[in-house]
Structures are given as structure tokens and as C-alpha cells.
Motif scaffolding. Sequence first.
Motif, short mmCIF file in Angstrom:
data_model
loop_
_atom_site.label_atom_id
_atom_site.label_comp_id
_atom_site.label_asym_id
_atom_site.label_seq_id
_atom_site.Cartn_x
_atom_site.Cartn_y
_atom_site.Cartn_z
N TYR A 176 79.64 34.07 31.52
CA TYR A 176 81.02 34.52 31.71
C TYR A 176 81.52 35.37 30.54
O TYR A 176 82.33 36.28 30.71
CB TYR A 176 81.95 33.33 31.96
CG TYR A 176 83.09 33.67 32.88
CD1 TYR A 176 82.84 34.30 34.10
CD2 TYR A 176 84.41 33.40 32.54
CE1 TYR A 176 83.89 34.64 34.96
CE2 TYR A 176 85.45 33.74 33.39
CZ TYR A 176 85.19 34.36 34.60
OH TYR A 176 86.22 34.69 35.46
N ASN A 213 84.02 41.79 37.94
CA ASN A 213 83.99 41.55 39.39
C ASN A 213 82.75 42.19 40.01
O ASN A 213 82.67 43.41 40.10
CB ASN A 213 85.27 42.11 40.01
CG ASN A 213 85.54 41.51 41.37
OD1 ASN A 213 84.61 41.12 42.07
ND2 ASN A 213 86.79 41.45 41.74
N TYR A 235 83.65 28.27 49.01
CA TYR A 235 84.18 27.51 47.86
C TYR A 235 83.50 26.15 47.70
O TYR A 235 83.39 25.62 46.61
CB TYR A 235 85.69 27.28 48.03
CG TYR A 235 86.45 28.57 48.20
CD1 TYR A 235 86.33 29.58 47.25
CD2 TYR A 235 87.25 28.78 49.31
CE1 TYR A 235 87.01 30.77 47.42
CE2 TYR A 235 87.93 29.97 49.48
CZ TYR A 235 87.80 30.96 48.53
OH TYR A 235 88.46 32.14 48.70
N GLY A 276 83.98 24.34 43.18
CA GLY A 276 84.49 25.66 43.58
C GLY A 276 83.44 26.61 44.11
O GLY A 276 83.74 27.79 44.34
N ILE A 277 82.21 26.12 44.25
CA ILE A 277 81.17 26.98 44.83
C ILE A 277 80.35 26.19 45.85
O ILE A 277 80.05 25.02 45.65
CB ILE A 277 80.25 27.60 43.72
CG1 ILE A 277 79.30 28.65 44.31
CG2 ILE A 277 79.48 26.53 42.96
CD1 ILE A 277 79.96 29.95 44.70
N THR A 307 87.06 38.06 46.26
CA THR A 307 86.17 37.97 45.10
C THR A 307 85.42 36.64 45.09
O THR A 307 86.02 35.57 45.24
CB THR A 307 87.00 38.11 43.80
OG1 THR A 307 87.69 39.36 43.86
CG2 THR A 307 86.13 38.06 42.57
N ASN A 310 83.31 33.49 43.60
CA ASN A 310 83.39 32.68 42.39
C ASN A 310 82.10 32.89 41.58
O ASN A 310 81.16 32.11 41.64
CB ASN A 310 83.58 31.21 42.76
CG ASN A 310 83.54 30.29 41.55
OD1 ASN A 310 83.46 30.75 40.41
ND2 ASN A 310 83.59 28.99 41.80
N THR A 311 82.07 33.97 40.83
CA THR A 311 80.86 34.35 40.10
C THR A 311 80.47 33.31 39.05
O THR A 311 79.29 33.04 38.84
CB THR A 311 81.06 35.69 39.36
OG1 THR A 311 82.04 36.42 40.03
CG2 THR A 311 79.77 36.45 39.30
N GLY A 335 81.02 30.19 39.27
CA GLY A 335 80.43 29.10 40.04
C GLY A 335 79.00 29.42 40.44
O GLY A 335 78.11 28.57 40.36
#
Length: 402
Positions: A28, A34, A73, A210-211, A251, A253-254, A256
Motif C-alpha cells: 500500500y 487505483n 467485498y 473486506g475482500i 474501485t 479493494n486493492t 484487500g
Amino acid sequence: MEKLIYLDNAATSFPKPEEVYTFMDSFYRKYGVNPGRSGYDLCMEAGELVETTRKMLTEFFNGDDPDRLCFSYNSTDALNLIVSGMLQKGDHAISTTVEHNSVLRPLYHQQINAGVEVDLISSDEKGFVDPDDFSKKFKANTKLVIVNHASNVIGTIQPIKEIGRRCRERGIPFAIDASQSAGKLPIDIEEQSVDVVAFTGHKSLLGPTGIGGLYVRKGIEIRHSRAGGTGVRSAVRTHLPEYPYRLEYGTINTLGVAGLHAGLSWIKQRGLANIHKHEMKLTTMLRDGLKEIDGVTLYCQDDLTDHISVLLFNVDGMEALDTGTILDVDHNIACRTGLHCAPLVHEQLGIDKIHGGVRFGIGPFNTEEHIGAAIQAVGEIAESVRKRTAGSKQNARSQREN
Ligand SMILES: Cc1ncc(COP(=O)(O)O)c(C=O)c1O
């Protein structure tokens, strides 16, 4: 304060492997842009991680087209996409009583709002459904069979290969809820005749919350039930029909995905079978220990062959919530109590009226010491209930004699 003994891994795995924390942090910091939205190098590099993780997950389920691996998600999100995108007015769906509310509620929603007909197959007293019961319910308008691979309440692994074969013979799409099984059990969509797999990243796949996602086998079409930005072909007025965009909205959840990537890599390195073996060794130890305690009722664990590392029990004479509170406050053991979002399992076990049971969920980082401490703690709670019951009987007798 003594160190917490975490036995709530069926809710979410904790801790994660150290590699997951470090990879997420470094990813991160370095690539927190993005992905798939612009053409500069950093954006392409972030996108590469997303695509590599798609490939890894596709391979993990033995799929053949990474584009058909769509991120969501969590599994609730994926299961909603499946149910709302595969069923419509006039359709019939078959599921089971061992389902989590993330299958039951989307099905009820379709039943109430779209008039979809739903049949639920009951499990037997050991917690397994019979594949032949599905065949008996098949109808010309059956458009979806959806089954929980492994129960989050009683730990039973359903015979998905046999159910899948029956569905395939009739050309009925077969989806599995792999929330508890992905990362514990092999899932091979070809061998097991599975058409759609829904998974969540934060349980046994050892990623963050979240993923999650779903894999959709070729030949199966899920209508998109949402619409939004995809980062490509922006001039098109309707949501894109091609996978993965069809089922991805906005977008990704990169962060994640990065955590999931690291979790999957850790699992691959350790070996799925080795992780399962470790967890089941501890589960057997726990089951055997709890079984010896006078005043403890275990549910569905005579044979742990088709089982994941989840055990449900109650201390007789005590509400599950109270047992959980004592485990937490007096013994520093984390577990889950209640109905575990799967009310029908408890109804079948006859424990819905006493607010369910106590669940221990064992993970890759649990040890024999943790299990020993849990057995000891439950033993002490059961003993205190026995003493209290004996004491009140004694009081009642003295009062009668006076
Ligand atoms: C069998 C099963 N299905 C679905 C879910 C929902 O998972 P999530 O909350 O990650 O969407 C869970 C979580 O407990 C589960 O155990």
C-alpha cells in the motif's frame, strides 16, 4: 493480563501470518493507487497484483479463465450477486438447512420479492445432507442449487461432489458457499462439478476483511444486479457484460487483494493438507477432551472424517452466552456463542430456544496448549454448574425437611 487464546477463527482468522501484515503494508505504501484506471507505470503495477491474484485464485479452484474470477467485498456480497443474478420470477431454487443467513436471506428476499420458489433440504442428525434428496426436488424450472460446503456451526463438510454430479446430469447450475472451506479444503470445480464458488478472504484464506469473490465457470451466466464504473469502456451506457467487469462495481479493494495474495501464498507454501491436518489434530484433541467432561453436550462430532475445525457444544444448565462470557472474563478465551447466523441448524438441533451453542473455531496458529486450556476451562465451568445444581437440590431438601 494473560495472552488471549483465540478460538474464534471461524468468525475470522486471527492472527494473520506475519507475511500478510508486512506485504499489505509495503504494497500500500508503494502501490496505493487505483489499478486499471490510468496508464502510468505505478497504476499498471498495482493492476498486475490484482491480475496475478485472480490467476492464483482461479488455479486454486481449478478454473481455467482468470477473467471469470470476480472480486467482491466478502462472501455475503458474492452470494447476493449469485442469488439475485441467477434467479428471477418463476424460478425454483434448492438449498439446505445448514446454510448461513448470507444464503438464506438472499433466497428469502427472492422468494418474497420475486416469487421465487425455494426448497430447503434438511440435514440428518449428524449434520449432513443426502445428495439424493436434491434429485427428488429437481423441477423443470430449477435454476440454482446452492449449498454450504462446510458448516460454520457444526463443522460438517457436505458431499458437494455427489450433489454437483446430480446437478450436472440435469444441467442445473450448482453454486457453493465456500466461506468456511476455502483455505481449509481442496476445491476443484472440475472434479466436484461446481459451477460457481463464493469465497471470503478473511477466514481461512488468511487475508483481511473486506475482500472476497466468486468464480463463475464458463457456460454459466450471472446477470449483473448492480451497475457502475469499471475503469474501461466508459462511454457504454449500460454495465459491461464481460467478466470480470460484469460482477465488479467501482474501485476494487486493492489492499484487500494484496492481503489475500499474501495469505494464499502462505497457504501454498505450507500446503493446504498440512494446515487441515494440524487443525483437525487439535479439533480431535478438543472433541475428545470435551467429551470426557460430565455435563457438556457436544453436537454432531462422533466422526470427524468429513469435518472442519469447528466444534459446537453447551455446558448443560448454562446459556451459551454465559459460558462464552466466563470463558472470556475468567479464562481469556475468545469464542463465539449464539446462533452463528445459521438459525435453522440450531432449530434442527433443538437449541434455538436456549439461544444456540458455544463454538470453538480452530486455526493454523492454535496450539495444543490452547486446546488444553480450553478443555480445562470448560471442565471448571461444568463443575461449577454441577456444584451449584447439587447445592440448590440440597437446599430444597433441607427446606422440605424443616
Ligand atoms: C458458511 C458461511 N457463509 C457465509 C459467511 C459470510 O461471510 P462474510 O461475513 O465474510 O461475508 C460466513 C461467515 O461467518 C459463513 O461462515
